[in-house]
Design a protein around this motif. Structure first.
Motif, PDB file in Angstrom:
ATOM      1  N   ALA A  40     -26.488  -6.833 -10.487  1.00  0.00           N
ATOM      2  CA  ALA A  40     -26.380  -5.917 -11.625  1.00  0.00           C
ATOM      3  C   ALA A  40     -27.361  -6.290 -12.733  1.00  0.00           C
ATOM      4  O   ALA A  40     -27.796  -5.415 -13.490  1.00  0.00           O
ATOM      5  N   ALA A  41     -27.735  -7.557 -12.821  1.00  0.00           N
ATOM      6  CA  ALA A  41     -28.631  -8.006 -13.873  1.00  0.00           C
ATOM      7  C   ALA A  41     -30.103  -7.915 -13.497  1.00  0.00           C
ATOM      8  O   ALA A  41     -30.967  -8.115 -14.339  1.00  0.00           O
ATOM      9  N   THR A  42     -30.400  -7.593 -12.258  1.00  0.00           N
ATOM     10  CA  THR A  42     -31.780  -7.622 -11.800  1.00  0.00           C
ATOM     11  C   THR A  42     -32.458  -6.264 -11.953  1.00  0.00           C
ATOM     12  O   THR A  42     -31.831  -5.269 -12.289  1.00  0.00           O
ATOM     13  N   LEU A  43     -33.733  -6.253 -11.699  1.00  0.00           N
ATOM     14  CA  LEU A  43     -34.539  -5.039 -11.745  1.00  0.00           C
ATOM     15  C   LEU A  43     -34.251  -4.209 -10.496  1.00  0.00           C
ATOM     16  O   LEU A  43     -34.337  -4.703  -9.381  1.00  0.00           O
ATOM     17  N   VAL A  44     -33.891  -2.953 -10.688  1.00  0.00           N
ATOM     18  CA  VAL A  44     -33.559  -2.085  -9.559  1.00  0.00           C
ATOM     19  C   VAL A  44     -34.782  -1.228  -9.249  1.00  0.00           C
ATOM     20  O   VAL A  44     -34.847  -0.056  -9.581  1.00  0.00           O
ATOM     21  N   ALA A  45     -35.763  -1.848  -8.594  1.00  0.00           N
ATOM     22  CA  ALA A  45     -36.985  -1.123  -8.265  1.00  0.00           C
ATOM     23  C   ALA A  45     -36.776  -0.216  -7.051  1.00  0.00           C
ATOM     24  O   ALA A  45     -36.992   0.979  -7.144  1.00  0.00           O
ATOM     25  N   VAL A 108     -38.180 -10.627  -0.849  1.00  0.00           N
ATOM     26  CA  VAL A 108     -39.481 -11.011  -0.282  1.00  0.00           C
ATOM     27  C   VAL A 108     -40.561 -10.029  -0.716  1.00  0.00           C
ATOM     28  O   VAL A 108     -41.676 -10.424  -1.077  1.00  0.00           O
ATOM     29  N   SER A 109     -40.241  -8.744  -0.715  1.00  0.00           N
ATOM     30  CA  SER A 109     -41.243  -7.768  -1.143  1.00  0.00           C
ATOM     31  C   SER A 109     -41.513  -7.855  -2.639  1.00  0.00           C
ATOM     32  O   SER A 109     -42.621  -7.573  -3.082  1.00  0.00           O
ATOM     33  N   LEU A 110     -40.521  -8.263  -3.425  1.00  0.00           N
ATOM     34  CA  LEU A 110     -40.745  -8.462  -4.856  1.00  0.00           C
ATOM     35  C   LEU A 110     -41.601  -9.699  -5.098  1.00  0.00           C
ATOM     36  O   LEU A 110     -42.316  -9.770  -6.100  1.00  0.00           O
ATOM     37  N   GLY A 111     -41.551 -10.656  -4.189  1.00  0.00           N
ATOM     38  CA  GLY A 111     -42.348 -11.874  -4.323  1.00  0.00           C
ATOM     39  C   GLY A 111     -43.837 -11.634  -4.245  1.00  0.00           C
ATOM     40  O   GLY A 111     -44.621 -12.454  -4.709  1.00  0.00           O
ATOM     41  N   THR A 112     -44.253 -10.499  -3.694  1.00  0.00           N
ATOM     42  CA  THR A 112     -45.690 -10.203  -3.629  1.00  0.00           C
ATOM     43  C   THR A 112     -46.250  -9.775  -4.975  1.00  0.00           C
ATOM     44  O   THR A 112     -47.456  -9.856  -5.181  1.00  0.00           O
ATOM     45  N   VAL A 113     -45.404  -9.331  -5.886  1.00  0.00           N
ATOM     46  CA  VAL A 113     -45.873  -8.897  -7.213  1.00  0.00           C
ATOM     47  C   VAL A 113     -45.337  -9.806  -8.309  1.00  0.00           C
ATOM     48  O   VAL A 113     -45.233  -9.402  -9.455  1.00  0.00           O
ATOM     49  N   VAL A 114     -45.013 -11.049  -7.969  1.00  0.00           N
ATOM     50  CA  VAL A 114     -44.415 -11.963  -8.918  1.00  0.00           C
ATOM     51  C   VAL A 114     -45.382 -12.363 -10.026  1.00  0.00           C
ATOM     52  O   VAL A 114     -44.968 -12.882 -11.061  1.00  0.00           O
ATOM     53  N   THR A 115     -46.662 -12.099  -9.855  1.00  0.00           N
ATOM     54  CA  THR A 115     -47.629 -12.460 -10.886  1.00  0.00           C
ATOM     55  C   THR A 115     -47.605 -11.496 -12.069  1.00  0.00           C
ATOM     56  O   THR A 115     -48.161 -11.808 -13.110  1.00  0.00           O
ATOM     57  N   LEU A 116     -46.976 -10.344 -11.911  1.00  0.00           N
ATOM     58  CA  LEU A 116     -46.879  -9.407 -13.026  1.00  0.00           C
ATOM     59  C   LEU A 116     -45.958  -9.975 -14.103  1.00  0.00           C
ATOM     60  O   LEU A 116     -44.990 -10.665 -13.790  1.00  0.00           O
ATOM     61  N   PRO A 117     -46.251  -9.677 -15.382  1.00  0.00           N
ATOM     62  CA  PRO A 117     -45.407 -10.238 -16.437  1.00  0.00           C
ATOM     63  C   PRO A 117     -43.978  -9.688 -16.377  1.00  0.00           C
ATOM     64  O   PRO A 117     -43.760  -8.501 -16.185  1.00  0.00           O
ATOM     65  N   GLY A 118     -43.023 -10.556 -16.537  1.00  0.00           N
ATOM     66  CA  GLY A 118     -41.624 -10.169 -16.552  1.00  0.00           C
ATOM     67  C   GLY A 118     -40.973 -10.075 -15.191  1.00  0.00           C
ATOM     68  O   GLY A 118     -39.759  -9.939 -15.099  1.00  0.00           O
ATOM     69  N   VAL A 119     -41.737 -10.133 -14.117  1.00  0.00           N
ATOM     70  CA  VAL A 119     -41.178  -9.991 -12.775  1.00  0.00           C
ATOM     71  C   VAL A 119     -40.592 -11.313 -12.274  1.00  0.00           C
ATOM     72  O   VAL A 119     -39.646 -11.315 -11.492  1.00  0.00           O
ATOM     73  N   LEU A 120     -41.113 -12.437 -12.757  1.00  0.00           N
ATOM     74  CA  LEU A 120     -40.648 -13.745 -12.300  1.00  0.00           C
ATOM     75  C   LEU A 120     -39.155 -13.939 -12.593  1.00  0.00           C
ATOM     76  O   LEU A 120     -38.423 -14.476 -11.763  1.00  0.00           O
ATOM     77  N   TYR A 121     -38.694 -13.477 -13.744  1.00  0.00           N
ATOM     78  CA  TYR A 121     -37.283 -13.587 -14.108  1.00  0.00           C
ATOM     79  C   TYR A 121     -36.400 -12.846 -13.101  1.00  0.00           C
ATOM     80  O   TYR A 121     -35.407 -13.376 -12.615  1.00  0.00           O
ATOM     81  N   PHE A 122     -36.774 -11.608 -12.783  1.00  0.00           N
ATOM     82  CA  PHE A 122     -36.003 -10.813 -11.833  1.00  0.00           C
ATOM     83  C   PHE A 122     -36.113 -11.372 -10.418  1.00  0.00           C
ATOM     84  O   PHE A 122     -35.158 -11.286  -9.638  1.00  0.00           O
ATOM     85  N   TYR A 123     -37.258 -11.944 -10.103  1.00  0.00           N
ATOM     86  CA  TYR A 123     -37.442 -12.569  -8.790  1.00  0.00           C
ATOM     87  C   TYR A 123     -36.488 -13.747  -8.618  1.00  0.00           C
ATOM     88  O   TYR A 123     -35.867 -13.912  -7.569  1.00  0.00           O
ATOM     89  N   ARG A 124     -36.349 -14.552  -9.666  1.00  0.00           N
ATOM     90  CA  ARG A 124     -35.424 -15.687  -9.608  1.00  0.00           C
ATOM     91  C   ARG A 124     -33.975 -15.229  -9.522  1.00  0.00           C
ATOM     92  O   ARG A 124     -33.162 -15.839  -8.824  1.00  0.00           O
ATOM     93  N   LEU A 125     -33.637 -14.152 -10.233  1.00  0.00           N
ATOM     94  CA  LEU A 125     -32.287 -13.590 -10.113  1.00  0.00           C
ATOM     95  C   LEU A 125     -32.019 -13.108  -8.689  1.00  0.00           C
ATOM     96  O   LEU A 125     -30.937 -13.306  -8.145  1.00  0.00           O
TER      97      LEU A 125
END
Length: 154
Positions: A40-45, A108-125
């Motif tokens: 619920a706290a993560t990015l719902v892409a 795993v698919s979100l890990g390919t764009v982890v370099t974008l700002p703000g994505v690392l937080y959601f990736y860790r969640l």
């Protein structure tokens, strides 16, 4: 010849905190609730797989809560309850396994764009949610196995 009555097959009241399959109720609450909160706290892409994960976590959390209170109040004295116990926990394990695989794929698919700002937080969640989801899958599977053993003994 000893006969088994339906009172001896499933525990009720405080005995559920000491019987082997039913001791898994509390960790199922904890890890299922963590999956629910983390997703619920993560990015719902991609909304569809995460929607399934949310459905599974909420369904299993509510179902486990209802199951816990049925056992706690002692309303599980019919002969059908051991089979229902196995069926619910096996269904929950299958649901959680499918949700865990979908969540791991999204992570795993979100890990390919982890370099974008703000994505690392959601990736860790998402990573934390994947780990908690697989732990919840294991707990529901173990609960189903031990409930099946208890069902066959009765």
């Amino acid at each position: 010849m000893a006969s088994t009555s339906s009172d001896d097959t499933l525990p009720s009241g405080g005995r559920i905190f000491t019987s082997i399959p039913d001791i898994f109720f509390i960790p199922e609450f904890v890890f299922g609730g963590l999956v629910w909160m983390l997703v619920a706290a993560t990015l719902v892409a991609p909304p569809n797989p995460l929607g399934w994960v949310m459905f599974v976590s909420v369904f299993c959390f509510v179902g486990t809560t209802a199951w816990f209170f049925i056992f706690l109040c002692g309303a599980n004295k019919s002969h059908i309850w051991p089979a229902l116990d196995v069926g619910f926990h096996f269904l929950a394990a299958v649901f959680y396994l499918s949700a865990s695989v979908a969540l791991a794929f999204i992570t795993v698919s979100l890990g390919t764009v982890v370099t974008l700002p703000g994505v690392l937080y959601f990736y860790r969640l998402d990573i934390a949610a994947v780990v908690m989801s697989y732990v919840a899958t294991l707990l529901y599977f173990l609960h189903a196995i031990f409930s099946a053993i208890r069902w066959k003994r009765s």
